[in-house]
Design an enzyme around this catalytic site. Structure first.
Site, PDB file in Angstrom:
ATOM      1  N   GLY A  81     110.169  44.567 -41.867  1.00 25.94           N
ATOM      2  CA  GLY A  81     110.821  45.653 -42.542  1.00 25.94           C
ATOM      3  C   GLY A  81     111.633  46.154 -41.246  1.00 25.94           C
ATOM      4  O   GLY A  81     111.242  46.264 -40.437  1.00 25.94           O
ATOM      5  N   GLY A 140     103.065  41.028 -38.364  1.00 24.77           N
ATOM      6  CA  GLY A 140     103.494  39.685 -39.214  1.00 24.77           C
ATOM      7  C   GLY A 140     104.388  38.806 -38.171  1.00 24.77           C
ATOM      8  O   GLY A 140     104.008  37.470 -37.961  1.00 24.77           O
ATOM      9  N   ASP A 194     105.687  52.978 -40.262  1.00 26.14           N
ATOM     10  CA  ASP A 194     104.289  53.199 -40.585  1.00 26.14           C
ATOM     11  C   ASP A 194     103.484  53.500 -39.328  1.00 26.14           C
ATOM     12  O   ASP A 194     102.431  54.150 -39.485  1.00 26.14           O
ATOM     13  CB  ASP A 194     103.766  51.993 -41.408  1.00 26.14           C
ATOM     14  N   VAL A 233     114.211  56.413 -48.486  1.00 21.09           N
ATOM     15  CA  VAL A 233     114.939  57.408 -47.654  1.00 21.09           C
ATOM     16  C   VAL A 233     114.103  57.402 -46.457  1.00 21.09           C
ATOM     17  O   VAL A 233     114.918  57.769 -45.151  1.00 21.09           O
ATOM     18  CB  VAL A 233     114.762  58.796 -48.386  1.00 21.09           C
ATOM     19  N   ARG A 235     138.381  66.239 -23.453  1.00 23.51           N
ATOM     20  CA  ARG A 235     137.976  67.462 -24.040  1.00 23.51           C
ATOM     21  C   ARG A 235     136.801  67.929 -23.463  1.00 23.51           C
ATOM     22  O   ARG A 235     135.931  67.187 -22.932  1.00 23.51           O
ATOM     23  CB  ARG A 235     137.920  66.931 -25.739  1.00 23.51           C
ATOM     24  N   HIS A 239     123.782  78.169 -27.188  1.00 16.88           N
ATOM     25  CA  HIS A 239     122.720  78.393 -27.592  1.00 16.88           C
ATOM     26  C   HIS A 239     122.214  77.886 -28.959  1.00 16.88           C
ATOM     27  O   HIS A 239     121.178  77.839 -29.581  1.00 16.88           O
ATOM     28  CB  HIS A 239     122.330  80.179 -27.864  1.00 16.88           C
ATOM     29  N   GLN A 254     121.176  75.042 -28.869  1.00 20.51           N
ATOM     30  CA  GLN A 254     120.347  74.101 -28.371  1.00 20.51           C
ATOM     31  C   GLN A 254     118.863  74.850 -28.760  1.00 20.51           C
ATOM     32  O   GLN A 254     117.941  74.192 -28.800  1.00 20.51           O
ATOM     33  CB  GLN A 254     120.449  73.507 -27.130  1.00 20.51           C
TER      34      GLN A 254
END
Length: 795
Positions: A28, A123, A169, A302, A665, A671, A673
């Site tokens: 997975g 696995g 998991d 999801v 740039r 703030h 953060q």
């Protein structure tokens, strides 16, 4: 940005010239796999090895051809922030047969690959180990059939395997966290936070089903992080009669004006007879017994999706680099190993020991030995479960501990926040209040730190008052930076008036310094001769005595999210470099770790001095980079890294020197953060260390209570402690003992563990630098812990 000297070995000793490494992802998918792949490729190239992608996992290894491709530095650009795995993953029945493994061996030999880095679940890793054990036999068979030369059998006689566990998991024993778990928790908590708002509007009950067919980690930590009313996990099934107990609890909560109920169910949840407990079954029970408006939400895939969290990117990057080192250092006698996380340390463990213990968990559950299954899951899992049990069920007053101390009242314990707000503070306060009440104490909340303390802004706080606090950002109690020194007399008066017997202070460097001042004032004020505990909570992560502080993970995720967007913007407008300023005071933790997680080209921090030559070298590095296909740059600067080389100065220097090659740039994150909902890590960390701190306070209160005088008197150094995470353990450390470890002028610890990761960021950004591998190369064994270890152990 000067190179850090390595303690034992340098780049020259790590040369992998002539070696070939294959990297594959199998089973997975999990967020962070790409960060691991990127780290393996770039570290492999750094040590002069050839690195190959093996597309589509074992299927690609069996099929060969275009599925096994040599890669370059640029091949792994822009994949750090991508979820899933860009090299694909597939189940492969053919690899389970000897014939399939024969084909795979032939395909690897064709390219001289004798080092495999496998990122997958148990696995996938078990399959890799079998492949390794059969390797010499497979080669002999290929030689006998004339497919390879006898010379090749001698040349490629050994196959080295190193594994990294990629699984949302967190079901693999031997590691505290697997790659992808933290990101999956982010997805779950985002959904829970969203559901909570709608559930409150309608007085609803929500049953959430999360992944975890054989492991309840996601369900358990989600329940801790959101304060769920009930959780069902396979390792710890509910007792007989749970249906009635759950309904009683839900109805009691509703009677206390709680407008919502959250129940979390792991997809593999079972009862004590090993029969499944499904989300639909739970919903039907609530509707039939209580008549509550109840909804089921199944999160499904999801949880596997989305961008990886900062934690997963850093974890995967560290593991990827460690995996390459393990491959280079492997000998024919070295067992196949897996790179794991223990506390804050990357460690190597024998692969099959971990697989065996993982299988033992399932066996214990099948045999209904659930206590054994919980222990086998490890210290972290057991601590999570114990903390959840402490916080989730309020015991009736008649069942609360009654001390035979002959004092007129129970102990009064006060909690306050000090310093700047940090996400996770509220989770810590909630945990302290509820564990304190469970321990039989009266809990008091102090508003606005020590200023509020001096003014008498102290109120008793109940179990219900802190409901729903875990997901709230900032500080609901209010917080100030003011130290107690100028208010000592007033604070002592308030402690006497309210009969405060113990104190928990949650905050950053100010909180540590405050408790130091209280400890030093004991000679003048007997009121301070009580147990006092500091919990580190600051986005700056600058508290001595701890590797992690509550709030730093949330801030790091805010920085990384912004950097991802900025990099996307830079990719759209080619040849652009962004200079980003982070917070942290004089501590460079956020800039450094943010740079590592976001794939920055440089990160300037106060702790590592830099000069104009370094700045020039970085500009030249970026100029060279613009000639490749990666035509963007990202540079982070800690706000106080240098008083002269300001963010504006660096921006102007880069703009001038980069003229005609790239434009610049700048962005000051400020703030933002400090704000936002706390990350799962901060909710969980704050909850657990706060619970542990209250238990320590209870122990100290009993030790220091003077029965004949009817009061608490604690005047030893070890009665004012800071609870911190050090390497692999949570430790209570006297604040006085930490004085020598603190730089009080710059408000940082003198030694910081994350500085060892500085070269790692440079290597992954293509700088030639020394890499300290003094902590590497130690193959350990899987620890089977005792109950005592669980008390002092990992978070």
């Amino acid at each position: 940005m000067a190179d850090q000297p390595a303690d034992k070995k340098f780049f020259e000793n790590l040369s992998g010239a002539g070696k070939a490494i294959g990297v594959l992802t199998s089973g997975g998918d999990a967020q962070g796999m790409n960060a691991a792949v990127r780290a393996v490729v770039r570290m492999g190239i750094y040590v002069e090895a050839k690195v190959y992608f093996i597309y589509e996992g074992y299927q690609g290894m069996v099929d060969g051809g275009d599925n096994i491709v040599e890669v370059s530095w640029e091949s792994v650009s822009s994949i750090l922030q991508v979820g899933g795995t860009v090299i694909g993953s597939a189940r492969c029945k053919e690899f389970r047969t000897r014939e399939g493994r024969l084909k795979a061996a032939f395909n690897l030999i064709q390219r001289g690959i004798t080092n495999l880095c496998v990122i997958g679940g148990d696995g996938s890793l078990t399959g890799a180990n079998l492949f390794r054990e059969e390797w010499s036999g497979l080669l002999e068979e290929l030689a006998q059939s004339g497919k390879i030369e006898e010379e090749a059998v001698k040349k490629y006689v050994y196959l080295n395997i190193v594994g990294m566990v990629g699984s949302i998991d967190n079901d693999f024993c031997g590691t505290d966290m697997t790659i992808g778990t933290d990101s999956a928790l982010h997805r779950i908590i985002e959904v829970v936070d969203a559901i909570m708002t709608t559930a409150q509007s309608h007085q609803r009950t929500f049953v959430l089903e999360v992944m975890g067919r054989h492991c309840g980690y996601l369900a358990l930590v989600s329940a801790l992080a959101c304060g769920a009313d009930w959780v069902f996990i396979p390792e710890y099934p509910p007792e007989e009669g749970w249906e009635e107990q759950m309904c009683v609890k839900l109805s009691e909560n509703r009677a206390r004006k709680k407008r919502l109920n959250i129940i979390i169910v792991a997809e593999g949840a079972i009862d004590s007879h090993n029969k499944p407990i499904t989300s639909e079954k739970v919903k039907d029970l609530v509707v039939q017994q209580l008549g509550f408006d109840t909804r089921v939400t199944i999160l499904g895939h999801v949880q596997r999706g989305g961008t990886p969290s900062a934690f997963d990117r850093i974890l995967a990057s560290r593991m990827g680099v460690e995996a390459v080192l393990a491959l280079l250092e492997a000998t024919p006698d070295t067992p196949a190993c897996v790179v794991s996380l223990s506390g804050n340390q990357a460690v190597r463990l024998p692969l099959m020991e971990c697989v065996q213990m993982t299988q033992e968990v399932q066996k214990a559950m099948d045999e209904r030995k659930f206590c054994e299954a919980v222990k086998l899951r490890g210290r972290s899992f057991e601590n999570n479960l114990n903390t959840y049990k402490l916080l989730s069920h309020r015991r009736p007053d008649a069942e609360l501990p009654k001390d035979d101390l002959s004092c007129s009242t129970n102990f009064n314990v006060a909690v306050l926040n000090v310093g700047a707000p940090a996400a996770g503070m509220n989770a810590a306060v909630r945990s302290a209040v509820r564990v304190g009440i469970t321990e039989g104490h009266n809990m008091f909340a102090v508003i606005d730190g020590f200023e509020g303390f001096a003014r008498g802004q102290i109120k008793e706080i109940s179990w219900g008052d802190v409901g729903g606090w875990t997901g709230q950002g900032g500080s609901l109690l209010g917080t100030k930076r003011t130290l107690p020194a100028k208010y000592l007399e007033k604070i002592a008066d308030q402690m006497r008036t309210n009969n405060i017997n113990a104190l928990m202070v949650i905050g950053g460097f100010e909180a540590y310094e405050s408790c130091l001042q209280l400890a030093e004032a004991r000679a003048r004020f007997e009121e301070f001769c009580i147990p006092i505990c500091v919990l580190p909570a600051t986005i700056s992560n600058n508290v001595p005595g701890t590797d992690f502080s509550i709030g730093a993970d949330t801030a790091l995720n805010a920085i990384v999210e912004t950097c991802d967007r900025i990099k996307q913007s830079a990719s759209g407008t080619k040849r652009r470099v962004f200079i980003i300023e982070t917070m942290g005071g004089y501590c460079g933790y956020l800039a450094n770790m943010g740079g590592l997680a976001a794939g920055a080209d440089a990160a300037y921090v106060f702790e590592e001095k830099f000069d104009i030559r370094e700045l020039q070298a970085n500009v030249e590095h970026l100029t060279e980079k613009m000639k490749t296909s990666i035509q963007r740059g990202l540079v982070l600067r800690n706000e106080n890294s240098n008083e002269n080389y300001t963010t504006d100065f660096i921006y102007q220097l880069y703009s001038e020197e980069g003229k005609g090659v790239f434009d610049c740039r700048k962005n000051v994150l400020g703030h933002m953060q400090q704000g936002g909902a706390p990350s799962p890590f901060d909710r969980n960390f704050g909850t657990k260390i706060s619970a542990k701190a209250v238990q320590w306070i209870s122990k100290k209160l009993k030790e220091t209570y003077r029965k004949e005088e009817g009061k608490v008197f604690a005047n030893t150094q070890d009665s004012v402690c800071l609870l911190g995470m050090r390497r692999r353990n949570l430790l209570f450390q006297p604040v006085v003992d930490l004085k020598d470890q603190a730089d009080f002028v710059h408000r940082i610890p003198k030694e910081q563990w994350w500085l060892k990761l500085r070269p790692l960021m440079k290597i992954l950004a293509k700088y030639k630098t020394s890499y300290d591998v003094s902590d590497s190369g130690q193959l350990e064994h899987v620890a089977r812990h005792s109950p005592k270890e669980a008390e002092t152990g990992a978070i």
